[in-house]
Design a protein around this motif. Sequence first.
Motif, PDB file in Angstrom:
ATOM      1  N   PRO A   1       0.794  -1.239   0.000  1.00  0.00           N
ATOM      2  CA  PRO A   1       0.000   0.000   0.000  1.00  0.00           C
ATOM      3  C   PRO A   1       0.819   1.278   0.000  1.00  0.00           C
ATOM      4  CG  PRO A   1      -0.076  -1.057   2.154  1.00  0.00           C
ATOM      5  CD  PRO A   1       0.575  -2.031   1.223  1.00  0.00           C
ATOM      6  N   ALA A   2       2.112   1.214   0.319  1.00  0.00           N
ATOM      7  CA  ALA A   2       2.938   2.422   0.360  1.00  0.00           C
ATOM      8  C   ALA A   2       3.864   2.546  -0.842  1.00  0.00           C
ATOM      9  CB  ALA A   2       3.766   2.461   1.644  1.00  0.00           C
ATOM     10  N   ASN A   3       4.082   1.450  -1.554  1.00  0.00           N
ATOM     11  CA  ASN A   3       4.987   1.454  -2.704  1.00  0.00           C
ATOM     12  C   ASN A   3       4.340   0.655  -3.827  1.00  0.00           C
ATOM     13  OD1 ASN A   3       7.003   1.219  -4.601  1.00  0.00           O
ATOM     14  ND2 ASN A   3       8.574   0.466  -3.184  1.00  0.00           N
ATOM     15  N   PRO A   4       3.762   1.320  -4.829  1.00  0.00           N
ATOM     16  CA  PRO A   4       3.032   0.589  -5.875  1.00  0.00           C
ATOM     17  C   PRO A   4       3.916  -0.310  -6.724  1.00  0.00           C
ATOM     18  CG  PRO A   4       3.300   2.901  -6.476  1.00  0.00           C
ATOM     19  CD  PRO A   4       3.748   2.767  -5.053  1.00  0.00           C
ATOM     20  N   ASP A   5       5.232  -0.074  -6.703  1.00  0.00           N
ATOM     21  CA  ASP A   5       6.138  -0.910  -7.501  1.00  0.00           C
ATOM     22  C   ASP A   5       6.521  -2.201  -6.779  1.00  0.00           C
ATOM     23  OD1 ASP A   5       6.180   0.932  -9.564  1.00  0.00           O
ATOM     24  OD2 ASP A   5       7.891   2.018  -8.736  1.00  0.00           O
ATOM     25  N   LEU A   6       6.174  -2.310  -5.501  1.00  0.00           N
ATOM     26  CA  LEU A   6       6.527  -3.497  -4.711  1.00  0.00           C
ATOM     27  C   LEU A   6       5.365  -4.483  -4.720  1.00  0.00           C
ATOM     28  CD1 LEU A   6       8.374  -5.086  -2.806  1.00  0.00           C
ATOM     29  CD2 LEU A   6       7.510  -3.681  -0.913  1.00  0.00           C
ATOM     30  N   LEU A   7       5.587  -5.621  -5.371  1.00  0.00           N
ATOM     31  CA  LEU A   7       4.564  -6.658  -5.480  1.00  0.00           C
ATOM     32  C   LEU A   7       5.030  -7.930  -4.776  1.00  0.00           C
ATOM     33  CD1 LEU A   7       3.663  -6.304  -9.289  1.00  0.00           C
ATOM     34  CD2 LEU A   7       2.663  -5.079  -7.340  1.00  0.00           C
ATOM     35  N   PHE A   8       4.072  -8.662  -4.214  1.00  0.00           N
ATOM     36  CA  PHE A   8       4.336  -9.961  -3.600  1.00  0.00           C
ATOM     37  C   PHE A   8       3.460 -11.003  -4.276  1.00  0.00           C
ATOM     38  CE2 PHE A   8       5.123  -6.852  -0.202  1.00  0.00           C
ATOM     39  CZ  PHE A   8       6.432  -7.166   0.138  1.00  0.00           C
TER      40      PHE A   8
ATOM     41  N   TRP B   1      10.441  -5.430  -7.171  1.00  0.00           N
ATOM     42  CA  TRP B   1      10.588  -4.017  -6.832  1.00  0.00           C
ATOM     43  C   TRP B   1      10.407  -3.121  -8.065  1.00  0.00           C
ATOM     44  CZ3 TRP B   1      12.853  -7.856  -4.139  1.00  0.00           C
ATOM     45  CH2 TRP B   1      12.798  -7.785  -2.744  1.00  0.00           C
ATOM     46  N   ASP B   2      10.124  -3.724  -9.216  1.00  0.00           N
ATOM     47  CA  ASP B   2       9.954  -2.938 -10.448  1.00  0.00           C
ATOM     48  C   ASP B   2       8.624  -3.280 -11.115  1.00  0.00           C
ATOM     49  OD1 ASP B   2      10.511  -5.473 -11.382  1.00  0.00           O
ATOM     50  OD2 ASP B   2      12.442  -4.943 -12.256  1.00  0.00           O
ATOM     51  N   ARG B   3       7.641  -3.565 -10.277  1.00  0.00           N
ATOM     52  CA  ARG B   3       6.265  -3.771 -10.732  1.00  0.00           C
ATOM     53  C   ARG B   3       6.122  -4.986 -11.649  1.00  0.00           C
ATOM     54  NH1 ARG B   3       2.687   0.801 -10.075  1.00  0.00           N
ATOM     55  NH2 ARG B   3       0.596   0.312 -10.851  1.00  0.00           N
ATOM     56  N   GLY B   4       6.894  -6.010 -11.356  1.00  0.00           N
ATOM     57  CA  GLY B   4       6.713  -7.271 -12.059  1.00  0.00           C
ATOM     58  C   GLY B   4       7.646  -7.533 -13.203  1.00  0.00           C
TER      59      GLY B   4
ATOM     60  N   LEU C   1      12.012  -3.444   2.673  1.00  0.00           N
ATOM     61  CA  LEU C   1      11.623  -3.852   1.327  1.00  0.00           C
ATOM     62  C   LEU C   1      10.933  -2.706   0.596  1.00  0.00           C
ATOM     63  CD1 LEU C   1      10.268  -7.470   1.963  1.00  0.00           C
ATOM     64  CD2 LEU C   1      12.609  -6.699   1.539  1.00  0.00           C
ATOM     65  N   VAL C   2      10.167  -1.907   1.335  1.00  0.00           N
ATOM     66  CA  VAL C   2       9.465  -0.774   0.733  1.00  0.00           C
ATOM     67  C   VAL C   2      10.456   0.245   0.183  1.00  0.00           C
ATOM     68  CG1 VAL C   2       7.867   1.128   1.179  1.00  0.00           C
ATOM     69  CG2 VAL C   2       7.470  -1.112   2.229  1.00  0.00           C
ATOM     70  N   GLU C   3      11.548   0.497   0.920  1.00  0.00           N
ATOM     71  CA  GLU C   3      12.508   1.534   0.550  1.00  0.00           C
ATOM     72  C   GLU C   3      13.753   0.986  -0.153  1.00  0.00           C
ATOM     73  OE1 GLU C   3      13.421   4.347   3.732  1.00  0.00           O
ATOM     74  OE2 GLU C   3      11.731   3.553   4.886  1.00  0.00           O
ATOM     75  N   LEU C   4      13.741  -0.303  -0.478  1.00  0.00           N
ATOM     76  CA  LEU C   4      14.976  -0.946  -0.935  1.00  0.00           C
ATOM     77  C   LEU C   4      15.534  -0.331  -2.222  1.00  0.00           C
ATOM     78  CD1 LEU C   4      16.950  -3.169  -0.174  1.00  0.00           C
ATOM     79  CD2 LEU C   4      15.628  -4.741  -1.589  1.00  0.00           C
TER      80      LEU C   4
END
Length: 433
Positions: free
Chosen positions: A55-62, A73-76, A121-124
């Motif tokens: 929710p804080a970093n749209p480029d971070l997906l799990f 970390w680059d949106r997939g 992970l959010v700020e990596l």
Amino acid sequence: ASPMEAGTALVAVDNHRLDDFTPHLYETTDYGQTWRDLSAGLPQDDYVKVVRQHPANPDLLFVGMDRGIYASWDRGTTWIDIRGNLPRVSVRGIRIQRAYNDLVIGTHGRGAWILDDVQPLVELTDAVATDVHLFDVRTATEWERWGRGSNLGQSAFMGSNPQDGAWVQFYLSESSVEQQAAADAEVVVRISDDEGTLVREIEHDEPHQGINRVVWNLQWSGAEPIPGQGGGGGGGGFGGGQGPPAAPGTYLATLVVGDRELSTEFELRGDPNVAASQADYEARFTAAMRARDLQTQLNQMVGTMRDLDGQLDGLLETIKGKDLSNEVAIKETAGEAKEAITTLSAEVIRPPGSMGYRDWPRVVEQLRFVARNMQGPQARPTEAQLEVLSEVEAAAAARASELNDIVNGVIADLNELLEDAPKILTAWRRTVS
């Protein structure tokens, strides 16, 4: 659906029941009119079960797959295995616990797992672009621990709790680690209160490339140890790393790496399930600081008595065979001094070989008992506890006065008898009042 971007959604497709064991993962940013395939960087022999966007970093997906969990970390565009110590197990559910920023997953066969505080992970992406990066520190909580009976045996299953305290996490590049090692310099984390007072300084003993963590235990620095002895010494209570519990409020974490200092503010709160007011925490802190400072003074007193006793032993050994004209007087006075110090020391700290709980408590033990009882609960100290603390302070002041009398009395008399010989030296000044 994306938790932060209108029109954006992610879709995980599990097609393994049709003998399709390849991953299918798609993203839309225009309410479903067009879709982008994100599965190219995932293992092509495994299938996707669930996907979540931070929710804080749209480029971070799990992404949860049938044999683990991956992050991007680059949106997939690229994916990294973040399984860690998680077994090769099917990850069926993923949630970001927003209050603590924990990554919570549900598995098929291994229960629920939690990756605590994923802010690194959010700020990596920003962190790896620098040599040193200090991550935001989440709100720290002084949790009240509740015990439970042992009658449940093995019928209850529970995991390990995260380490208590404020987690100060930071990134170090390989070059920054090498520079610290070459300079033989410590990586240090300093905690300060909202008035700029240094609360605690923590050395990070094993800095390494990547994400590092230092945990502040939510306590101020403990009492100064007995001179010449590590730790608080003598069962004194606030010794070594233990100190008064910090009151809720705003604190500053400062990371020192070489000539670089990075700082970030964070909040400390009490356990939300404990009905204690800010005034209660402040009263506990004030009383605990009184006890800590008194412990420092008692440690100094014990150190002085031990030093004097050692000097007296050395003196008696030195004058053997010297045929001094006043040797008898020196020995008698030194003996009186040793006896006085031994008697006083037994009032302050328990002598070796005593009967433990069958013997009467010494001043340092009385201080330890009341300090431990005051600082443990998240509550205002009781009137009885404060009264006992005042009594201990009075007893310590009386013992300090007695030591002052010894130094200015029999020790001074002994120094006069020694004339030109080396004197018994002490830097003791009465500080307990």
